[in-house]
Design an enzyme around this catalytic site. Structure first.
Site, short mmCIF file in Angstrom:
data_model
loop_
_atom_site.label_atom_id
_atom_site.label_comp_id
_atom_site.label_asym_id
_atom_site.label_seq_id
_atom_site.Cartn_x
_atom_site.Cartn_y
_atom_site.Cartn_z
N LYS A 279 -21.56 33.26 -9.65
CA LYS A 279 -22.53 32.15 -9.64
C LYS A 279 -23.47 32.40 -11.04
CE LYS A 279 -23.03 32.04 -4.67
NZ LYS A 279 -22.85 30.61 -4.43
N ARG A 353 -15.62 30.39 4.03
CA ARG A 353 -14.68 29.66 4.95
C ARG A 353 -13.59 30.71 5.08
NH1 ARG A 353 -14.21 25.03 0.95
NH2 ARG A 353 -16.12 25.52 0.81
#
Length: 508
Positions: A279, A353
Site C-alpha cells: 500500500k 477475502r
C-alpha cells in the site's frame, strides 16, 4: 490487554436532591421556530425562565451541542447541562437513536466529572435503554499506552437516568443489557485501537481467551502448525510473510436449550501492509483497524453469552498479519484453500477475502442456521456508502433481518445486490478462481468471491449467508460525534446482538 471502561447505570423517578450528581443534563430540540426545551424535572418557573433564555444563550438544539450553566439549587447538581437532540416536531416521538446519541454525546463531552444525571423524555422502556446505551458508549477512553494523561480527563463513572419508568419491574434487566452491550462495543473499540506492536495474531488469540473468562464459552486456537496440517491455505498464505504467524480462533457459546444456531466469521488482519502489492505509506497506520471484523464477532458472542440468550453462537476469528518478506505470497501464486478450492492470488492486498474464505468453509461444516461474516473488506465500500454506513450483501433471508436489526439498534447498514455478471470476472486461467475481479462495484465483487465458499446445509441447499463490509464505519478518522469517539467505533456489535434476539423472537 483490553481494559474495559464501564459506567454504573441507575434510574430514579423523583427526588433529585436525594441522588445528587455533578451535572444534570436536560435536552433541547430544534423546533420549526427555534430551540425547544424538552420535558425535564425543573420546576415550572425555572423551566419557563430557561426556555425564554435559550436563544440569548446561543442554544440551538443541534445534535452534539452542549452548553454548561450554573446548577440550580432545586436539582442538587453543581452544573446544569443543555444538550442538543436535533430536529423535533410537535406530537412526534423522539427516536431512540436520537436519545442514544444525545446521551452519549453529553457523557463523552462531560469527561472529567464522576457522575451525571440525564433527564430526557422517556415514553417507553426502550427509550430508557437507549439513553443507558448511549451513556455506556460515551463513557469510553483508550489511554493504555500513555505514560502521562497530558490533560486527558477520565470518563464519567456513573450515570443516573431520570424517568417516570424507574419503577418498572423490567428496568433492571434493560439496564443490565445496556451495560453488557456497552462493554462489548467498548472492548471492540479497544481491540481496534491497540497498536500492531501489541496486537498481533498470537496476542489477539490471548486477548480472546482473556475476554472470555467467566463466561460460558469455549475457546479453541489453531496455531500455524495446525493450520498448515489441516489445510487452511488462505490464512497461511496471507500470514506466512510475517514473523508473527497466523491464528484461527473459535469461540463457542452453546447453551443447553438453544433454539437457533448462528456462525459469525470475522476478518482479523492485525496489520495490513498490502503484502508484496504494498500500500502507499499515506494512511497505512490506519491498517491496524483491519481486524475490526474479528473483534466484532468475538465480542458479539461474548455479549450473547453474558445475556444468556438461548442461541448457539460461534465466532471464527481469522487472524493474520499481511507483511512483505521473502516468505510472503506473490502475485500469481496459487493457494489451496480449506475445503479444497484453489485461488490465484492476483493482488496480495486483496487478502481479507482469503482468510475469510477459510473461516466460512470451517463454519459451514457445522451446519449453522445462518452464517454472517463481518470484515473491513474493501475501499470500494467507502466509495459506495461513505464512512458511516455498512454494506450488507447475501441471501435475502439473512440480509432483510439484519437491516431490520440494524434499524432497531440504531446503526446504519444498506443492502447491496450480488449481480451474477460479476462472477465471471473472478475466473482464473490456472485455478478455480482469482482473488480479484471487476474493479467497478468492488465491494460486491468481493462478496461474490466469499459466496463461492459458503457450504450447503444438511438439506443440500446453500446455508443462508450474509456479508457485512464495515471498512468505513469501523474506524473514525474525523472528529468525535454523538457516542462515537475517534478511531475504533465498535460498529455492528449491537446489530448482531439485535439480530440474534429477533431470530429467537421469530422462532418462539
Amino acid at each position: 490487554m483490553v481494559k474495559n471502561t464501564e459506567i454504573k447505570l441507575t434510574a430514579i423517578a423523583r427526588d433529585l436532591k436525594k441522588f445528587p450528581s455533578e451535572a444534570l443534563v436536560i435536552g433541547v430540540g430544534q423546533g420549526p421556530d427555534g430551540p425547544v426545551l424538552l420535558e425535564n424535572p425543573l420546576t415550572a418557573k425555572s423551566a419557563e425562565t430557561l426556555a425564554e433564555s435559550l436563544k440569548v444563550l446561543g442554544v440551538t438544539g443541534a445534535a452534539d451541542q452542549l452548553i454548561r450553566l450554573p446548577g440550580l439549587p432545586e436539582t442538587g447538581a453543581s452544573v446544569l447541562v443543555l444538550t442538543g437532540l436535533g430536529k423535533v416536531r410537535d406530537g412526534q416521538k423522539i427516536s431512540e437513536e436520537s436519545l442514544r446519541r444525545a446521551a452519549g454525546s453529553a457523557v463523552r463531552q462531560l469527561a472529567g466529572l464522576s457522575s451525571v444525571t440525564i433527564a430526557f423524555p422517556t415514553a417507553a422502556l426502550a427509550d430508557v435503554a437507549a439513553i443507558a446505551e448511549g451513556a455506556s458508549f460515551g463513557a469510553y477512553s483508550f489511554t493504555d499506552h500513555r505514560s502521562e494523561k497530558n490533560g486527558l480527563k477520565d470518563p464519567v463513572k456513573a450515570a443516573v437516568i431520570f424517568t417516570d419508568l424507574a419503577g418498572d419491574k423490567e428496568l433492571p434487566q434493560a439496564l443490565e443489557r445496556a451495560s453488557l452491550i456497552g462493554k462489548a462495543v467498548n472492548a471492540t473499540r479497544s481491540l481496534v485501537n491497540e497498536p500492531p506492536s501489541h496486537l498481533y495474531p498470537e496476542s489477539f488469540a490471548e486477548a480472546a481467551k482473556e475476554l472470555s473468562k467467566g463466561l460460558p464459552v469455549k475457546v479453541t486456537v489453531w496455531d500455524e502448525k495446525r493450520l498448515e496440517k489441516e489445510g487452511f491455505g488462505g490464512i497461511m498464505g496471507v500470514g506466512k510473510g510475517s514473523a508473527r504467524q497466523p491464528r484461527l480462533v473459535k469461540v463457542e457459546y452453546s447453551p443447553a436449550k438453544a433454539t437457533a444456531k448462528i456462525a459469525l466469521v470475522g476478518k482479523g488482519i492485525t496489520f495490513d501492509t498490502g503484502g508484496i502489492s504494498i500500500k502507499p505509506a499515506l494512511g497505512m497506520g490506519d491498517m491496524k483497524s483491519d481486524m475490526a471484523g474479528a473483534a466484532v464477532v468475538l465480542n458479539t458472542v461474548l455479549a450473547l453469552a453474558g445475556l444468556g440468550l438461548p442461541v448457539k453462537a460461534t465466532a471464527w476469528l481469522c487472524i493474520a498479519e499481511n507483511m512483505p518478506s521473502g516468505a510472503a505470497s506473490r502475485p500469481a501464486d496459487v493457494l489451496k484453500m480449506f475445503g479444497g478450492k484453489t485461488v490465484e492470488v492476483l493482488n496480495t492486498d486483496a487478502e481479507g477475502r482469503l482468510v475469510m474464505a477459510d473461516g466460512i468453509v470451517a463454519a459451514s461444516q457445522e451446519y449453522p442456521d445462518a452464517i454472517i461474516d463481518v470484515a473491513t473488506l474493501t475501499g470500494a465500500q467507502l466509495i459506495a456508502l461513505g464512512n458511516r454506513t455498512a454494506g450488507v450483501m447475501g441471501a435475502d433471508s439473512v440480509t432483510a433481518p439484519l437491516k431490520a436489526a440494524a434499524d432497531r439498534a440504531g446503526e446504519l447498514v444498506w443492502p447491496m445486490p450480488l449481480p451474477e455478471e460479476l462472477r465471471p470476472s473472478l475466473d482464473s486461467q490456472v485455478a478455480d478462481l482469482a482473488n480479484i475481479g471487476e474493479r467497478h462495484g468492488g465491494m460486491m465483487t468481493a462478496a461474490v468471491f466469499l459466496q463461492e465458499f459458503v457450504g450447503k446445509g444438511k438439506d443440500g441447499e446453500p446455508i443462508p449467508w450474509a456479508h457485512i463490509d464495515i471498512a468505513g464505519p469501523s474506524f473514525n478518522n474525523g472528529s468525535p460525534y454523538g457516542y462515537t469517539p475517534k478511531q475504533g467505533t465498535g460498529c455492528t456489535v449491537r446489530t448482531l446482538v439485535a439480530y440474534a434476539e429477533d431470530l429467537l423472537a421469530a422462532s418462539a
